[in-house]
Design a protein around this motif. Structure first.
Motif, mmCIF file in Angstrom:
data_model
loop_
_atom_site.group_PDB
_atom_site.id
_atom_site.type_symbol
_atom_site.label_atom_id
_atom_site.label_comp_id
_atom_site.label_asym_id
_atom_site.label_seq_id
_atom_site.Cartn_x
_atom_site.Cartn_y
_atom_site.Cartn_z
ATOM 1 N N ALA A 101 0.828 -1.216 0.000
ATOM 2 C CA ALA A 101 0.000 0.000 0.000
ATOM 3 C C ALA A 101 0.858 1.260 0.000
ATOM 4 O O ALA A 101 0.598 2.209 -0.757
ATOM 5 C CB ALA A 101 -0.930 -0.015 1.214
ATOM 6 N N ALA A 102 1.912 1.278 0.828
ATOM 7 C CA ALA A 102 2.745 2.477 0.918
ATOM 8 C C ALA A 102 3.520 2.725 -0.373
ATOM 9 O O ALA A 102 3.580 3.867 -0.874
ATOM 10 C CB ALA A 102 3.712 2.344 2.097
ATOM 11 N N LEU A 103 4.087 1.685 -0.973
ATOM 12 C CA LEU A 103 4.917 1.866 -2.158
ATOM 13 C C LEU A 103 4.087 2.162 -3.400
ATOM 14 O O LEU A 103 4.475 2.995 -4.232
ATOM 15 C CB LEU A 103 5.785 0.625 -2.379
ATOM 16 N N ILE A 104 2.944 1.511 -3.550
ATOM 17 C CA ILE A 104 2.084 1.802 -4.694
ATOM 18 C C ILE A 104 1.511 3.214 -4.591
ATOM 19 O O ILE A 104 1.443 3.950 -5.584
ATOM 20 C CB ILE A 104 0.950 0.759 -4.796
ATOM 21 N N LEU A 105 1.125 3.614 -3.401
ATOM 22 C CA LEU A 105 0.627 4.978 -3.217
ATOM 23 C C LEU A 105 1.700 6.018 -3.521
ATOM 24 O O LEU A 105 1.430 7.039 -4.174
ATOM 25 C CB LEU A 105 0.118 5.145 -1.784
ATOM 26 N N ALA A 106 2.915 5.757 -3.069
ATOM 27 C CA ALA A 106 3.983 6.749 -3.234
ATOM 28 C C ALA A 106 4.522 6.790 -4.658
ATOM 29 O O ALA A 106 4.696 7.882 -5.232
ATOM 30 C CB ALA A 106 5.118 6.453 -2.250
ATOM 31 N N TYR A 107 4.777 5.624 -5.260
ATOM 32 C CA TYR A 107 5.519 5.597 -6.524
ATOM 33 C C TYR A 107 4.660 5.303 -7.757
ATOM 34 O O TYR A 107 5.155 5.492 -8.876
ATOM 35 C CB TYR A 107 6.650 4.576 -6.426
ATOM 36 N N TRP A 115 13.575 8.710 -2.262
ATOM 37 C CA TRP A 115 13.739 7.396 -1.657
ATOM 38 C C TRP A 115 13.151 7.306 -0.256
ATOM 39 O O TRP A 115 13.248 6.257 0.374
ATOM 40 C CB TRP A 115 15.226 7.053 -1.586
ATOM 41 N N TRP A 116 12.544 8.375 0.275
ATOM 42 C CA TRP A 116 12.136 8.340 1.690
ATOM 43 C C TRP A 116 11.032 7.328 1.947
ATOM 44 O O TRP A 116 10.997 6.708 3.017
ATOM 45 C CB TRP A 116 11.715 9.730 2.174
ATOM 46 N N ALA A 117 10.125 7.107 1.001
ATOM 47 C CA ALA A 117 9.031 6.145 1.211
ATOM 48 C C ALA A 117 9.566 4.714 1.306
ATOM 49 O O ALA A 117 9.179 3.948 2.204
ATOM 50 C CB ALA A 117 7.998 6.259 0.099
ATOM 51 N N ILE A 118 10.447 4.347 0.389
ATOM 52 C CA ILE A 118 11.023 3.003 0.435
ATOM 53 C C ILE A 118 11.918 2.845 1.663
ATOM 54 O O ILE A 118 12.019 1.742 2.237
ATOM 55 C CB ILE A 118 11.812 2.705 -0.866
ATOM 56 N N ALA A 119 12.539 3.922 2.116
ATOM 57 C CA ALA A 119 13.357 3.853 3.331
ATOM 58 C C ALA A 119 12.495 3.558 4.557
ATOM 59 O O ALA A 119 12.880 2.760 5.431
ATOM 60 C CB ALA A 119 14.121 5.166 3.522
ATOM 61 N N ILE A 120 11.316 4.173 4.614
ATOM 62 C CA ILE A 120 10.417 3.929 5.752
ATOM 63 C C ILE A 120 9.922 2.485 5.750
ATOM 64 O O ILE A 120 9.954 1.797 6.788
ATOM 65 C CB ILE A 120 9.233 4.914 5.713
ATOM 66 N N THR A 121 9.456 1.999 4.610
ATOM 67 C CA THR A 121 8.923 0.634 4.548
ATOM 68 C C THR A 121 10.006 -0.406 4.848
ATOM 69 O O THR A 121 9.757 -1.391 5.563
ATOM 70 C CB THR A 121 8.317 0.356 3.171
ATOM 71 N N ALA A 156 11.985 -7.068 0.739
ATOM 72 C CA ALA A 156 12.016 -5.644 1.090
ATOM 73 C C ALA A 156 13.315 -4.994 0.626
ATOM 74 O O ALA A 156 13.306 -3.863 0.104
ATOM 75 C CB ALA A 156 11.844 -5.479 2.604
ATOM 76 N N TRP A 157 14.435 -5.686 0.778
ATOM 77 C CA TRP A 157 15.706 -5.112 0.346
ATOM 78 C C TRP A 157 15.863 -5.130 -1.172
ATOM 79 O O TRP A 157 16.534 -4.254 -1.737
ATOM 80 C CB TRP A 157 16.860 -5.853 1.015
ATOM 81 N N ILE A 158 15.286 -6.099 -1.863
ATOM 82 C CA ILE A 158 15.306 -6.085 -3.328
ATOM 83 C C ILE A 158 14.518 -4.889 -3.856
ATOM 84 O O ILE A 158 14.923 -4.227 -4.828
ATOM 85 C CB ILE A 158 14.749 -7.411 -3.883
ATOM 86 N N GLU A 159 13.388 -4.580 -3.243
ATOM 87 C CA GLU A 159 12.624 -3.392 -3.635
ATOM 88 C C GLU A 159 13.435 -2.115 -3.436
ATOM 89 O O GLU A 159 13.407 -1.209 -4.280
ATOM 90 C CB GLU A 159 11.332 -3.332 -2.827
ATOM 91 N N THR A 160 14.162 -2.048 -2.333
ATOM 92 C CA THR A 160 15.014 -0.878 -2.090
ATOM 93 C C THR A 160 16.101 -0.764 -3.152
ATOM 94 O O THR A 160 16.378 0.329 -3.661
ATOM 95 C CB THR A 160 15.661 -0.982 -0.697
ATOM 96 N N TRP A 161 16.718 -1.890 -3.491
ATOM 97 C CA TRP A 161 17.762 -1.875 -4.523
ATOM 98 C C TRP A 161 17.198 -1.460 -5.881
ATOM 99 O O TRP A 161 17.821 -0.660 -6.605
ATOM 100 C CB TRP A 161 18.402 -3.253 -4.610
ATOM 101 N N LEU A 162 16.052 -1.983 -6.263
ATOM 102 C CA LEU A 162 15.451 -1.632 -7.547
ATOM 103 C C LEU A 162 15.171 -0.141 -7.647
ATOM 104 O O LEU A 162 15.461 0.500 -8.669
ATOM 105 C CB LEU A 162 14.153 -2.423 -7.750
ATOM 106 N N PHE A 165 18.746 2.031 -7.310
ATOM 107 C CA PHE A 165 19.792 1.832 -8.308
ATOM 108 C C PHE A 165 19.259 1.678 -9.731
ATOM 109 O O PHE A 165 20.073 1.692 -10.673
ATOM 110 C CB PHE A 165 20.630 0.596 -7.959
ATOM 111 N N LYS A 166 17.955 1.535 -9.889
ATOM 112 C CA LYS A 166 17.389 1.358 -11.223
ATOM 113 C C LYS A 166 16.381 2.447 -11.580
ATOM 114 O O LYS A 166 16.527 3.148 -12.577
ATOM 115 C CB LYS A 166 16.721 -0.024 -11.333
ATOM 116 N N VAL A 167 15.353 2.590 -10.777
ATOM 117 C CA VAL A 167 14.238 3.474 -11.144
ATOM 118 C C VAL A 167 14.655 4.940 -11.136
ATOM 119 O O VAL A 167 14.565 5.641 -12.150
ATOM 120 C CB VAL A 167 13.034 3.238 -10.201
ATOM 121 N N LEU A 168 15.115 5.420 -9.996
ATOM 122 C CA LEU A 168 15.440 6.845 -9.868
ATOM 123 C C LEU A 168 16.594 7.277 -10.775
ATOM 124 O O LEU A 168 16.488 8.309 -11.453
ATOM 125 C CB LEU A 168 15.739 7.177 -8.403
ATOM 126 N N PRO A 169 17.733 6.534 -10.859
ATOM 127 C CA PRO A 169 18.787 6.965 -11.794
ATOM 128 C C PRO A 169 18.357 6.931 -13.248
ATOM 129 O O PRO A 169 18.710 7.825 -14.019
ATOM 130 C CB PRO A 169 19.912 5.949 -11.531
#
Length: 230
Positions: A101-107, A115-121, A156-162, A165-169
């Protein structure tokens, strides 16, 4: 007549070359504008699909655990209605729902570029799972006591890596490339060829030999008249 035709041809060729030079830039700008009109980028869509996979995979594992432990209906009543922090897997499922819910709402809905939303989750997930493993009795309940916490932690950590290192850059790189093409298109418009005058294109002067012959032809009748008079 030939010099005028050559000036027209040169003018047309110059305009054609300038239009050819600016065409690739305009085509690229139009392609990037079409990409900007999309709801979300391709890398962000992949990230949202992985977040959905996270929820579905944890749900599937939890349902399998319920079925193995004595039936889905009986175990649902035991783990949900009679919730016990030390023995229930229901909170791990709720943790996956929270991430989704948090990641779909944010991104996906808000299209956040930070990156603050993924950092919180990820922080909440890691803290909860560590405390859960230390204080609960999950490790005494077989393979699922190990499997569900570990898989939830890894996803959870794979989502952070994606995202980091992938989406934002990738989105930043696409935006910078789009801006550079826009600047190039504006410069091409400002430096584009203006009105071309006829004086800029002219045929080369005739040779001196031809001009001397023409002068001799013009003076021959005059010489003949002078000789007759004398």
């Amino acid at each position: 007549m030939d010099s005028r035709c050559s000036s027209i041809d040169s003018r047309f060729t110059g305009r054609a070359v300038s239009s050819i030079n600016t065409t690739p830039i305009s085509v690229r700008v139009e392609s990037y504008e079409a990409a900007e009109k999309k709801c979300i980028s391709d890398v962000r869509r992949t990230f949202c699909l992985f977040v959905t996979f996270d929820l579905l995979f944890i749900t599937l594992l939890w349902i399998i655990e319920l079925n193995v432990s004595g039936g889905v209906r009986v175990q649902l009543e035991k783990e949900v209605l009679e919730y016990d922090y030390h023995y229930s897997f229901f909170d791990i499922f709720l943790l996956a729902v929270f991430r989704f819910a948090a990641l779909i709402l944010a991104y996906a809905i808000c299209k956040l570029r930070h990156w603050w939303a993924i950092a919180i989750t990820t922080t909440v997930t890691c803290a909860f799972l560590i405390v859960k493993v230390i204080l609960s009795k999950l490790l005494s309940q077989g393979a699922f006591g190990y499997l569900l916490p570990i898989i939830s932690f890894v996803l959870a950590w794979i989502e952070t890596w994606l995202l980091d290192f992938k989406v934002l850059p990738q989105e930043t790189e696409d935006e910078n490339r789009y801006q550079s093409f826009m600047d190039a298109a504006e410069r091409a418009t400002l430096i584009g060829p203006g009105a071309v005058s006829d004086g800029q294109f002219y045929s080369p002067p005739e040779s001196l030999a031809d001009s001397d012959e023409e002068l001799d032809d013009k003076h021959e009748p005059e010489k003949g008249l002078i000789q007759n008079v004398t």
